[in-house]
Design an enzyme around this catalytic site. Structure first.
Site, PDB file in Angstrom:
ATOM      1  N   LYS B 126       0.860  -1.192   0.000  1.00  0.00           N
ATOM      2  CA  LYS B 126       0.000   0.000   0.000  1.00  0.00           C
ATOM      3  C   LYS B 126       0.897   1.244   0.000  1.00  0.00           C
ATOM      4  O   LYS B 126       1.842   1.317   0.790  1.00  0.00           O
ATOM      5  CB  LYS B 126      -0.856  -0.057   1.264  1.00  0.00           C
ATOM      6  CG  LYS B 126      -1.935   0.982   1.391  1.00  0.00           C
ATOM      7  CD  LYS B 126      -2.666   0.738   2.742  1.00  0.00           C
ATOM      8  CE  LYS B 126      -3.837   1.679   2.942  1.00  0.00           C
ATOM      9  NZ  LYS B 126      -4.489   1.463   4.254  1.00  0.00           N
ATOM     10  N   SER B 200      -9.407   0.836   3.378  1.00  0.00           N
ATOM     11  CA  SER B 200      -8.565   1.730   2.628  1.00  0.00           C
ATOM     12  C   SER B 200      -7.476   1.000   1.842  1.00  0.00           C
ATOM     13  O   SER B 200      -6.912   1.597   0.909  1.00  0.00           O
ATOM     14  CB  SER B 200      -7.900   2.736   3.576  1.00  0.00           C
ATOM     15  OG  SER B 200      -7.035   2.089   4.472  1.00  0.00           O
ATOM     16  N   SER B 224      -9.718  -1.657   7.174  1.00  0.00           N
ATOM     17  CA  SER B 224      -9.006  -1.325   5.936  1.00  0.00           C
ATOM     18  C   SER B 224      -8.204  -2.463   5.333  1.00  0.00           C
ATOM     19  O   SER B 224      -7.778  -2.367   4.181  1.00  0.00           O
ATOM     20  CB  SER B 224      -8.095  -0.116   6.178  1.00  0.00           C
ATOM     21  OG  SER B 224      -8.858   1.064   6.263  1.00  0.00           O
TER      22      SER B 224
END
Lengths: 541, 541
Positions: B126, B200, B224
Site C-alpha cells: 500500500k 482503505s 481497511s
C-alpha cells in the site's frame, strides 16, 4: 476549625476508632520516640508475635499455615498488633481491619482444605487502592467518606485466601516520593524518623520496613513502589504495565494514557514477588480486563552468565557514596561469579525527565489542583513541586499528540541504544543495575529527584528493588572534593552526610527491557546468589 | 488548471512514467472495459505469466524458487506485467517498480543460498506505508512529492528476500472503506467495476482479487485490510495491535492513541498469513519498536472441537441475503464437523460505533481537514461522512479522558460478555463468525456502515477474513418482506438486489478475543477443514 480540617479530623477519628479495637492494647510508647523504631517490636509485642511477624517471609508462613503448624487467627492477631505498633511509631496506617481480619482468619481456619495459594496470610494494602465496602479518600480531603470501586487484584488475593488486616498511608495526590498529606499527616521512616519512608506507597514501605507486613500491595507511576521499598530496605517490584489489572485505583486524571501506572508487591523476600505474580496471572485477569496482555508468569532460565550494565550515575545527579559503594560491592560479586559487568551509558536522561513530567499532567495539573481546592486543604510543597515542573501545562489535543510522539521517539531511541550493546560480543545487556534513588532515604521534603525510578516508568521497563546494605559512617564518607554538575546535582550532593543518614538502608534496582519482567526476576536471583544469598536470605529488620 | 490539479497531475505522471517501463507492453484493452476484469489476465498475459501469477500461493512459489524450478526474475516480470494490466483494468497502482524489481530479482537469483524465507517473492505494498527512497503522498495532494519514512515491516520483508514490485492505491485520508482520492481517482472492483474494491487498502484488495499479487501489506483501523479482502474474495488478517511494528505509516494525527491501527497481510491462502506473521515476529521487532509486546508467532493446537458463535447481525444493520447464506453454509459445515455452534448476542454495537467514531477524530478532524485544505483539493463525500459522524468534535484533555473511559468501560463490558458465554457448559466461545461487511462489495460511495469490521478495532480483537462464496441470483433473492429497523438498516437493505451485485465475492470473518491472534488462525483452519478445504484450496480468481 475550618471545613477541611473538620473533614480531615473525621478521617482520623475513623482511623483511630479502628485502631482502638486492638486487644490487648499496645503499651505506651516512649516520648519522644526513638530515632529508630526497629527496637520497638521486640519490646511491645509478645515474643510469639515478634517471632511470627519478624522471622519468616510470606512463603514460609504459608507453608506453616498449610501444614497447620499455625492458625491464621494467631498470625493475623500478631500482624494486627504489629500494625498498631507501627502506626504509633511511624504513622503509616489509615485503617485497621480488626474485626474483619479476625472473622476472616477464623473462617479460613475452619475450612478443611486451603482456600487458595494465600490461605490464611495477612496482606496490607495501600489505602488508595480501595477495598470492597470501605471508604477511600486516596489522600484527598475532598474524597473523605467517598466510595471505593472494586479492585481486581484485591479480589484475586481475597479469592486466593488472604486476610486483609490493614490499609496504609500515601501522600497528597500520590504524586510524591514521600508520604505526607493533610489527612493522616507525615509517615516517617522506621529506620530513622528524621528520614522519609518514601512514597507514594510510603505506608506500605514503612510497615514492611518495621516488620509489620510480609506482603503489601502498592502502585508505581514514577517510583511509588520502588522508592519506598528502597528507603525501607525491602523488596519492591514494578512490572511492565498491562501485566497486572489496575482497576480500583482511585486517582485523578482517569482516562489519561500518556504514562501508565501499575500495581505491584512490596515483600520481605524475592520469591514472594514470584509467588504474587504467578498467582495473580494464573487467574487469567485478561479475561476480565482487556487492557492486559495475556501471559502467565513464565519464569525464564538464563542460558548463559548475565551481562549486567551498571548505571553509576544517570548523567544528571550523582548518587551518594553509599549507593556507589553498594553498586561496587554488588557488581564485584557478580564479576567474581563469572558474570560480565559493563558500564551503562545513560542516554539523555534529563530530556527524558522533561518529557515525563509533562506527560504526568497533560491538563497542567488542573484536575488534581481542582480537587485539592475543592476542600480548601493546602497544596503541599512536594505536590506543588511536581505539578510545577518546567513545561507542565494544559495541552491541546495536537500538543498532546506531539508530546506522545516525543515519548515514543525517546522510547525507540532507548530501545536502539539497548540493542546496540550487543555490538561488541553479540550479546546485549541483560539488565541494568542502578540505584532506585540518588541516595538512601533523604530527610523529609527533600525527595526532589525522581529519575532513578521514574525514568523506567517513561520507558515502561520492569524494575525490582532489593536491599543491599546500610549507610556506613566509616565506609561512606562525604566526598568534599566533588564539584556538582548542575543545580539538581548540587541539591543532592549537599543533602548528604553520613550522620544525617544514620541507620538508613541502601538498596539497588535491577531494570530490564519492556515486558522482560521474568528476566528481571531471574537476574535478581542470579545477582543475589552471587552476593552469597540463598533462599533463606531475609532483609535485616 | 488549479494548483492542486497540477500537483495531482504530477503524481499521475510519475505513476504513468513508471508504468511505461513495462516490456513487453500490455496490449490495448477493450473500450469500454468489461464489467468483470477476471477474464483479462488470460487474454493479456502470456500463458506462462498467467500460470505463475494465478495458479499458486506464496508458499508454493517460495518452494519453487527455493528449489530453483523458477527464477525470481521470471516470476517478478510476470507479476510486474500483471500489475500493469490490473492498473489498466481497475486503477489500483500508484507506482510500478520495474527497474528496481528486476534488478533485485536478478541479485537474488545470483545468490548461492536463499537470502531469507521470502527469497525471490514479489510483494505489493500500500502506497501510504512508505518505501525507502520513494516519495509518499498517502492520498493527500498536499503531500505529493513528500518523503517516506522508513517502514519497519518493509525492511523486515526486504531483509527476508522479497522483491517489491508495485505500490497500490488508497482513498483520501485513508479513512474510507472504499478507494477514491483526488490523485489516482477511483479504484474499482475486479469482479464488477460498478462495485467498490473496498478500502482503505483498496489497491491491494483489487490487485489480489485480480490475481496480480499473492501477498500484499495493508493497514487497518476500521476494516481497511478486512473490507478489501472481503470485497475481493481473498484472505486478510488484522492482528491485535502491538504485535506488528507500525512505523512508516504516513498519516495525520500521529501521536493519537485513542484507537490504534495495525498493519497486516492480504493473501491468496490462509497459510501465507501464518508465514508472514511467523517471519516478521521471528525478527523480534520489539527489540527496536518498544510499543510491541514481545511474543513470537505461537500457533495453538485446539484441544477440543471449536465453540463458534455466529453473529447473524449486529443488532443495527441486517446483512444482505448472500452474507446470511454464507454464515448458514459455513456454520452448518462446522456443526456437521462436530463443532458447537451458538448465536452471538451483540452488545449494544450502536453505542460502540458512537464511541469509536469520536475516538477516530479527537481533534474533530481538524488535522485531516487542514491537510486537505492546504492543497485546495476537494473533500470527498466519504471523507466528509466519516469526519462528520454524530458527536465528532475537537476535545479538551478532560473530554478526551472521559471518552477513553467510555472506551475502556465498553471494552471491559465486552470482555465480561464474552467470558459469560462459558456459563452453560464451562467453555467460553472460542471465536465469532460474522460478515466483515453488511453485504458483498457495494456500489461506489455506498460504504457507509463500518461496524462489521470497525467494532473489532474498537475492541482491538484480531480478525481474519476468508472467501466463502459468490452472490448467487438464484439463492440470494432480495427479501421484500423485510422491515428495516432504522435508517442505516434501510439504506443497506435498499442497496441490495442480486443483479446489482453480480459476480461479487462473499466472504466471512473470524474474530477472537484481544491478543488471541493465533487462536483465530487455528479456528480458521478448523473451519476451512470443516468446509472441505485442504491446504491446496485457493480462492477462485
Amino acid at each position: 476549625m475550618s471545613d477541611w480540617k473538620e473533614k480531615s479530623q473525621h478521617a482520623r477519628d475513623y482511623r483511630d476508632a479502628s485502631l482502638a479495637k486492638v486487644n490487648p492494647p499496645i503499651g505506651k510508647l516512649p516520648d519522644p520516640l526513638p530515632l529508630s523504631s526497629q527496637e520497638l517490636p521486640k519490646k511491645y509485642l509478645t515474643a510469639r508475635e515478634y517471632e511470627l511477624t519478624h522471622n519468616f517471609d510470606a512463603i514460609e508462613l504459608l507453608g506453616m499455615l498449610r501444614r497447620r503448624e499455625l492458625s491464621s487467627e494467631e498470625l493475623t492477631r500478631a500482624f494486627l498488633r504489629h500494625a498498631v505498633l507501627a502506626q504509633y511509631a511511624v504513622n503509616c496506617v489509615t485503617e485497621l481491619m480488626w474485626d474483619e481480619a479476625i472473622t476472616r482468619s477464623r473462617y479460613l481456619d475452619s475450612l478443611s482444605e486451603p482456600l487458595g495459594p494465600l490461605h490464611g496470610l495477612p496482606i496490607s494494602i495501600k489505602q488508595q487502592h480501595g477495598m470492597r465496602d470501605k471508604p477511600c479518600h486516596a489522600s484527598y480531603v475532598a474524597w473523605i467518606g467517598g466510595p471505593s470501586v472494586p479492585n481486581t487484584i484485591n479480589d484475586i488475593l481475597y479469592a486466593s485466601g488472604c486476610v486483609f488486616y490493614v490499609r496504609t498511608t500515601e501522600p497528597q495526590s500520590t504524586m510524591q516520593l514521600e508520604c505526607n498529606n493533610n489527612i493522616t499527616g507525615l509517615t516517617v521512616n522506621p529506620w530513622n524518623r528524621d528520614l522519609t519512608p518514601g512514597g507514594s506507597s510510603g505506608g506500605e514501605g514503612a510497615l514492611l520496613g518495621m516488620g509489620g507486613s510480609v506482603l503489601g500491595i502498592g502502585g508505581d507511576i514514577g517510583g511509588s513502589i520502588r522508592c519506598p521499598a528502597s528507603n525501607n530496605g525491602v523488596y519492591g517490584f514494578k512490572p511492565t504495565s498491562r501485566r497486572l489489572p489496575l482497576s480500583g485505583m482511585k486517582c485523578t486524571m482517569l482516562g489519561n494514557e500518556t504514562v501508565t501506572p501499575t500495581f505491584g508487591p512490596l515483600t520481605r523476600s524475592r520469591e514472594t514477588i514470584n509467588l504474587f505474580m504467578d498467582l495473580v496471572l494464573k487467574t487469567e485477569p485478561w479475561r476480565h480486563d482487556p487492557t492486559l496482555f495475556p501471559k502467565l508468569w513464565t519464569p525464564v532460565k538464563l542460558d548463559r552468565p548475565l551481562k549486567i550494565a551498571v548505571q553509576w550515575w544517570d548523567g544528571v545527579v550523582k548518587p551518594h557514596p553509599p549507593m556507589i559503594r553498594a553498586m561496587r560491592e554488588v557488581s564485584d560479586a557478580c564479576r567474581a561469579a563469572g558474570m560480565k559487568v559493563v558500564d551503562w551509558v545513560s542516554l539523555d536522561h534529563a530530556k527524558a525527565w522533561n518529557i515525563l513530567s509533562r506527560l504526568y499532567f497533560p491538563d497542567g495539573g488542573e484536575d488534581t489542583i481542582d480537587l485539592i481546592q475543592e476542600s480548601g486543604e493546602p497544596l503541599l510543597p512536594l505536590t506543588e513541586w511536581i505539578i510545577k515542573q518546567p513545561g507542565v501545562k494544559k495541552l491541546s489535543i495536537q500538543e498532546l499528540w506531539a508530546l506522545c510522539r516525543e515519548r515514543d521517539d525517546y522510547r525507540a531511541a532507548y530501545a536502539a541504544h539497548w540493542s546496540a550493546t550487543a555490538a561488541h560480543d553479540g550479546h546485549e545487556v541483560d539488565v541494568i543495575l542502578c540505584p532506585a534513588t540518588p541516595g538512601a532515604a533523604p530527610p523529609h521534603e527533600c525527595s526532589r529527584y525522581w529519575p532513578y525510578t521514574a525514568h523506567w516508568n517513561l520507558l515502561d521497563y520492569p524494575g525490582v528493588v532489593f536491599p543491599v546494605t546500610f549507610v556506613d559512617p566509616v565506609k561512606d564518607k562525604r566526598d568534599d572534593t566533588y564539584v556538582p554538575m548542575n543545580d539538581q546535582d548540587r541539591f543532592n550532593h549537599e543533602l548528604y552526610s553520613p550522620e544525617r543518614y544514620v541507620g538508613a538502608p541502601v538498596s539497588l534496582q535491577v531494570i530490564g527491557r519492556r515486558n522482560y519482567d521474568e528476566k528481571v526476576m531471574a537476574a535478581l536471583e542470579a545477582i543475589e546468589r552471587a552476593m552469597g544469598r540463598d533462599e533463606t536470605f531475609r532483609p535485616k529488620l
